[in-house]
Design an enzyme around this catalytic site. Structure first.
Site, mmCIF file in Angstrom:
data_model
loop_
_atom_site.group_PDB
_atom_site.id
_atom_site.type_symbol
_atom_site.label_atom_id
_atom_site.label_comp_id
_atom_site.label_asym_id
_atom_site.label_seq_id
_atom_site.Cartn_x
_atom_site.Cartn_y
_atom_site.Cartn_z
ATOM 1 N N GLY A 66 2.417 0.651 0.783
ATOM 2 C CA GLY A 66 3.740 0.034 0.776
ATOM 3 C C GLY A 66 4.124 -0.445 2.158
ATOM 4 O O GLY A 66 3.590 0.044 3.172
ATOM 5 N N THR A 95 1.361 -6.986 -1.097
ATOM 6 C CA THR A 95 1.456 -8.256 -0.361
ATOM 7 C C THR A 95 0.935 -7.995 1.053
ATOM 8 O O THR A 95 1.626 -7.409 1.889
ATOM 9 C CB THR A 95 2.929 -8.737 -0.313
ATOM 10 N N LYS A 120 20.486 -0.348 2.544
ATOM 11 C CA LYS A 120 20.158 0.381 3.784
ATOM 12 C C LYS A 120 19.903 -0.557 4.969
ATOM 13 O O LYS A 120 20.309 -0.267 6.088
ATOM 14 C CB LYS A 120 18.922 1.263 3.567
ATOM 15 N N ASN A 128 -0.668 -2.684 1.424
ATOM 16 C CA ASN A 128 0.443 -3.169 0.602
ATOM 17 C C ASN A 128 -0.030 -4.271 -0.330
ATOM 18 O O ASN A 128 -0.942 -5.027 0.005
ATOM 19 C CB ASN A 128 1.563 -3.701 1.505
HETATM 20 P P1 NAP Z 1 11.264 -1.499 -1.257
HETATM 21 O O1 NAP Z 1 11.763 -1.759 0.116
HETATM 22 O O2 NAP Z 1 11.753 -2.326 -2.390
HETATM 23 O O3 NAP Z 1 9.638 -1.621 -1.200
HETATM 24 C C1 NAP Z 1 8.891 -1.559 -2.376
HETATM 25 C C2 NAP Z 1 7.407 -1.462 -2.039
HETATM 26 O O4 NAP Z 1 6.690 -1.200 -3.252
HETATM 27 C C3 NAP Z 1 6.814 -2.737 -1.445
HETATM 28 O O5 NAP Z 1 5.839 -2.393 -0.501
HETATM 29 C C4 NAP Z 1 6.191 -3.395 -2.688
HETATM 30 O O6 NAP Z 1 5.105 -4.264 -2.385
HETATM 31 C C5 NAP Z 1 5.659 -2.181 -3.419
HETATM 32 N N1 NAP Z 1 5.451 -2.421 -4.841
HETATM 33 C C6 NAP Z 1 6.373 -2.704 -5.768
HETATM 34 N N2 NAP Z 1 5.787 -2.847 -6.981
HETATM 35 C C7 NAP Z 1 4.456 -2.670 -6.798
HETATM 36 C C8 NAP Z 1 3.318 -2.706 -7.660
HETATM 37 N N3 NAP Z 1 3.444 -2.981 -8.973
HETATM 38 N N4 NAP Z 1 2.108 -2.440 -7.136
HETATM 39 C C9 NAP Z 1 1.952 -2.152 -5.818
HETATM 40 N N5 NAP Z 1 2.990 -2.117 -4.949
HETATM 41 C C10 NAP Z 1 4.225 -2.384 -5.437
HETATM 42 O O7 NAP Z 1 11.535 0.004 -1.713
HETATM 43 P P2 NAP Z 1 11.781 1.263 -0.741
HETATM 44 O O8 NAP Z 1 13.224 1.385 -0.420
HETATM 45 O O9 NAP Z 1 10.792 1.167 0.370
HETATM 46 O O10 NAP Z 1 11.424 2.492 -1.730
HETATM 47 C C11 NAP Z 1 10.088 2.767 -2.095
HETATM 48 C C12 NAP Z 1 10.045 4.033 -2.931
HETATM 49 O O11 NAP Z 1 10.357 5.159 -2.116
HETATM 50 C C13 NAP Z 1 11.030 4.061 -4.112
HETATM 51 O O12 NAP Z 1 10.351 4.603 -5.223
HETATM 52 C C14 NAP Z 1 12.112 5.011 -3.638
HETATM 53 O O13 NAP Z 1 12.753 5.690 -4.709
HETATM 54 C C15 NAP Z 1 11.282 5.977 -2.792
HETATM 55 N N6 NAP Z 1 12.099 6.701 -1.809
HETATM 56 C C16 NAP Z 1 12.177 8.062 -1.941
HETATM 57 C C17 NAP Z 1 12.914 8.795 -1.020
HETATM 58 C C18 NAP Z 1 12.990 10.291 -1.160
HETATM 59 O O14 NAP Z 1 13.881 10.896 -0.568
HETATM 60 N N7 NAP Z 1 12.069 10.903 -1.887
HETATM 61 C C19 NAP Z 1 13.587 8.148 0.029
HETATM 62 C C20 NAP Z 1 13.470 6.751 0.148
HETATM 63 C C21 NAP Z 1 12.727 6.037 -0.797
HETATM 64 P P3 NAP Z 1 5.343 -5.813 -2.098
HETATM 65 O O15 NAP Z 1 5.666 -5.919 -0.624
HETATM 66 O O16 NAP Z 1 4.042 -6.423 -2.436
HETATM 67 O O17 NAP Z 1 6.476 -6.258 -2.972
#
Ligand code: NAP
Length: 287
Positions: free
Chosen positions: A134, A160, A72, A158
């Protein structure tokens, strides 16, 4: 989907991996219900093939593409334009439209999130407060939408902390003329008001069975509603806790369906949004 012939328009979603995507089921259900001669396919595109895949929209004269994880953010650099200034600021696109030979990029995640918040909680965000867990791509779309919709206090937590601070800095620079106070917090004790109206989980934490809690569960005493963007599993540990605390909560299925409906309408503006949503919802429930 009607019979495939030389007139069939091809749509699709690009991602890496792509096996988990629900998008083909949702969009093909709408094509079928509306008798549209089109097909929607998943395309496994590796990061180093992304620019070629987006150019392919032109050379193959595709109807349109969705973009999913992890492309994205990178896709923004390969589109010809992002007509919506907010999408440009968010720095991520999830829907590509081919118009007069140009690839236009849009982000429907934020609008889909707001549509579902309204549906789930009938919530008017004006003058409300929220805490977002997040600081990744989804958190960016969600925080931009919350501010646009009128929240006045926004807390970002978050894992981090530096990343949360980076997002706050970016939001502050973008919305410096709006009355919103934005804080990066590393603990709930930094939330000085008695309770926030909404907590949104935008982390990936909760997708897997043994994931830890994305945040100290005590934070639930500080919030009136909980929204978790995760939709598989349908009830994350966070949502279980919310239920235990009797806090109204919702998972991300509605957001998924709303953002997909908005994307579909970018390609077919003449089709009614509610009708698209209802077809997609039925297809999802039957799956
Ligand atoms: P991303 O850019 O990879 O970001 C991941 C986030 O999760 C970061 O803030 C990361 O923190 C945090 N994280 C990962 N593992 C963690 C843990 N063990 N403990 C605490 N925080 C943790 O992912 P994204 O694209 O933003 O997506 C995030 C979520 O939203 C996904 O589950 C995705 O499926 C969902 N989503 C849903 C929709 C929908 O339509 N429902 C749409 C978009 C996204 P760090 O910075 O510390 O790594």
């Amino acid at each position: 989907m009607s019979d495939i012939n030389s007139e069939t328009k091809v749509y699709g979603v690009i991602g890496d991996p792509i096996g988990h995507t629900l998008s083909p089921m949702l969009h093909n259900a709408v094509f079928k219900a509306n008798g549209i001669n089109a097909i929607y396919l998943p395309f496994h595109v590796k990061p180093d093939e992304l620019s070629g895949a987006i150019e392919g929209l032109k050379s193959l004269q595709l109807g349109g593409l969705n973009v999913t994880v992890p492309h994205k953010e990178q896709a923004v650099y390969y589109v010809d334009a992002t007509p919506n200034g907010l999408d440009r600021a968010i720095g991520a696109v999830n829907t590509l439209v081919l118009l007069q030979g140009k690839v236009l990029g849009f982000n429907t995640d934020g609008l889909g999130f707001l549509d579902d918040l309204e549906e789930q909680f009938n919530m008017d965000l004006k003058d409300k407060s929220a805490v977002v867990l997040g600081a990744g791509g989804a958190a960016r779309a969600v925080t931009f939408s919350l501010i646009q919709a009128g929240v006045t206090h926004l807390y970002i937590h978050n894992r981090t902390h530096e990343r949360a601070k980076g997002l706050v800095k970016y939001l502050v620079s973008h919305f410096n003329d709006l009355h919103v106070q934005i804080y990066a917090i590393s603990s709930i004790d930094e939330i000085k008001i008695q309770s926030v109206d909404l907590m949104v989980n935008c982390t990936t934490c909760g997708m897997h069975e043994h994931d830890p809690h994305p945040v100290n569960p005590d934070i639930l005493d500080k919030t009136k509603t909980v929204y978790d963007l995760i939709y598989a599993p349908r009830e994350t540990m966070l949502l279980k806790e919310a239920r235990r605390h009797d806090i109204p909560s919702a998972n991300g299925i509605g957001m998924l369906l709303h953002q997909a409906s908005i994307a579909h309408r970018l390609w077919f503006p003449e089709v009614d949004k509610k009708q698209i949503y209802s077809i997609m919802k039925k297809a999802f429930e039957a799956s």
